[in-house]
Design a protein around this motif. Structure first.
Motif, PDB file in Angstrom:
ATOM      1  N   ILE A   1       7.274  -4.660   8.485  1.00 57.28           N
ATOM      2  CA  ILE A   1       7.445  -5.351   7.098  1.00 57.28           C
ATOM      3  C   ILE A   1       6.231  -5.242   6.423  1.00 57.28           C
ATOM      4  O   ILE A   1       5.189  -5.404   6.799  1.00 57.28           O
TER       5      ILE A   1
ATOM      6  N   TYR B   1      11.687  -5.821  13.001  1.00 56.30           N
ATOM      7  CA  TYR B   1      11.795  -6.965  12.001  1.00 56.30           C
ATOM      8  C   TYR B   1      13.108  -7.761  12.377  1.00 56.30           C
ATOM      9  O   TYR B   1      13.842  -7.285  13.266  1.00 56.30           O
TER      10      TYR B   1
ATOM     11  N   PHE C   1       8.728  -6.919  -0.142  1.00 55.60           N
ATOM     12  CA  PHE C   1       8.491  -6.772   0.905  1.00 55.60           C
ATOM     13  C   PHE C   1       9.577  -5.818   1.668  1.00 55.60           C
ATOM     14  O   PHE C   1      10.717  -6.257   1.604  1.00 55.60           O
ATOM     15  N   ARG C   2       9.187  -4.683   2.156  1.00 56.36           N
ATOM     16  CA  ARG C   2      10.391  -3.746   2.873  1.00 56.36           C
ATOM     17  C   ARG C   2      10.196  -3.316   4.049  1.00 56.36           C
ATOM     18  O   ARG C   2       9.224  -3.424   4.699  1.00 56.36           O
ATOM     19  N   TYR C   3      11.227  -3.052   4.625  1.00 50.58           N
ATOM     20  CA  TYR C   3      11.470  -2.582   6.035  1.00 50.58           C
ATOM     21  C   TYR C   3      10.849  -1.272   6.351  1.00 50.58           C
ATOM     22  O   TYR C   3      10.653  -0.157   5.533  1.00 50.58           O
TER      23      TYR C   3
ATOM     24  N   ALA D   1      13.196  -6.610   2.683  1.00 49.38           N
ATOM     25  CA  ALA D   1      13.565  -7.198   3.852  1.00 49.38           C
ATOM     26  C   ALA D   1      14.270  -8.466   3.499  1.00 49.38           C
ATOM     27  O   ALA D   1      14.133  -8.986   2.257  1.00 49.38           O
TER      28      ALA D   1
ATOM     29  N   LEU E   1      12.512 -13.366   5.925  1.00 48.43           N
ATOM     30  CA  LEU E   1      11.033 -13.660   6.344  1.00 48.43           C
ATOM     31  C   LEU E   1      11.100 -15.287   6.303  1.00 48.43           C
ATOM     32  O   LEU E   1      11.641 -15.784   5.618  1.00 48.43           O
TER      33      LEU E   1
END
Length: 242
Positions: A177, A153, A186-188, A195, A198
């Motif tokens: 992600i 990411y 939205f997460r790592y 996140a 993006l």
């Protein structure tokens, strides 16, 4: 034995009906005189032969039943042989299919990234861009873990531009992600933290109500896509975890 007995009876009947020798006839008064040989002796012999005729008729019936049974058994065995031949053909096809599958598995791609994939160093991070083998999002994450990393990411525009310049422009790449746990977040993949960077395409914004939950890099933008579709991917390995 029965035929011999019947023959003797017929002979005795004939003798009786023709009469005894002259001397014997003189001494006895025979009451049997042969007046109609065909009817007198023939009827007697025919009556004596009835059991033989009945026995022969029963034998013919039995023989007919045996022949019918043999014909039925023949057809049954023909069906059994045909069934066995069909089973053998099915087994041959299954064996060929298994052999092809074994050969296919023998030459299946390695579960990790390709040997030709080199580290692309950006700052303190090392990115590995898989350009040969496409995998689902989960399989891509597993491949990255095998090299001690995770799906990549970006934290800023510099990292995004550096890696975006090295990928094949026409191919989408999985990133680390997703919004599996909450469609609005939205997460790592490695830290489960939100996140920070993006770059959505303004003409193709993510549909958070769809069944697409994984983020991919494609044509200078990030997109939300179905996680099960095989795609190329980017791994990341570094010392710092956000």
């Amino acid at each position: 034995m029965l035929k011999s007995s019947t023959l003797i009876l017929c002979v005795l009947c004939a003798l009786d009906c023709h009469g005894s020798p002259p001397k014997f006839q003189e001494e006895t008064d025979s009451i049997c005189r042969l007046t109609d040989a065909p009817n007198q002796c023939g009827a007697y012999c025919q009556a004596a032969l009835f059991p033989i005729f009945d026995h022969m008729a029963r034998l013919r019936d039995t023989l007919k039943k045996v022949e019918d049974s043999m014909e039925s058994n023949k057809k049954m065995w023909e069906r059994i042989v045909k069934h066995m031949e069909d089973n053998q053909k099915n087994l041959d096809r299954l064996q060929e299919k298994l052999q092809n599958q074994i050969q296919s598995n023998t030459y299946a791609p390695s579960p990790t990234i390709s040997n030709s994939t080199a580290c692309e160093k950006v700052g303190s991070k090392c990115f590995f861009i898989e350009k040969e083998v496409a995998r689902s999002w989960n399989a891509s994450q597993d491949a990255c873990r095998l090299i001690g990393g995770h799906l990549a990411y970006f934290q800023n525009q510099e990292e995004f531009d550096a890696i975006n310049a090295k990928v094949n422009a026409g191919s989408p790449y999985w990133l680390g992600i997703s919004n599996f746990h909450n469609k609005n977040e939205f997460r790592y993949v490695d830290s489960n933290k939100p996140a920070e960077f993006l770059q959505w395409n303004p003409k193709d914004l993510p549909d958070i109500d769809s069944n697409d939950h994984c983020v991919a890099l494609h044509l200078n933008f990030t997109y939300l896509r179905s996680c099960n579709i095989p795609r190329l991917f980017i791994c990341q390995r570094d010392q710092k975890i956000l």
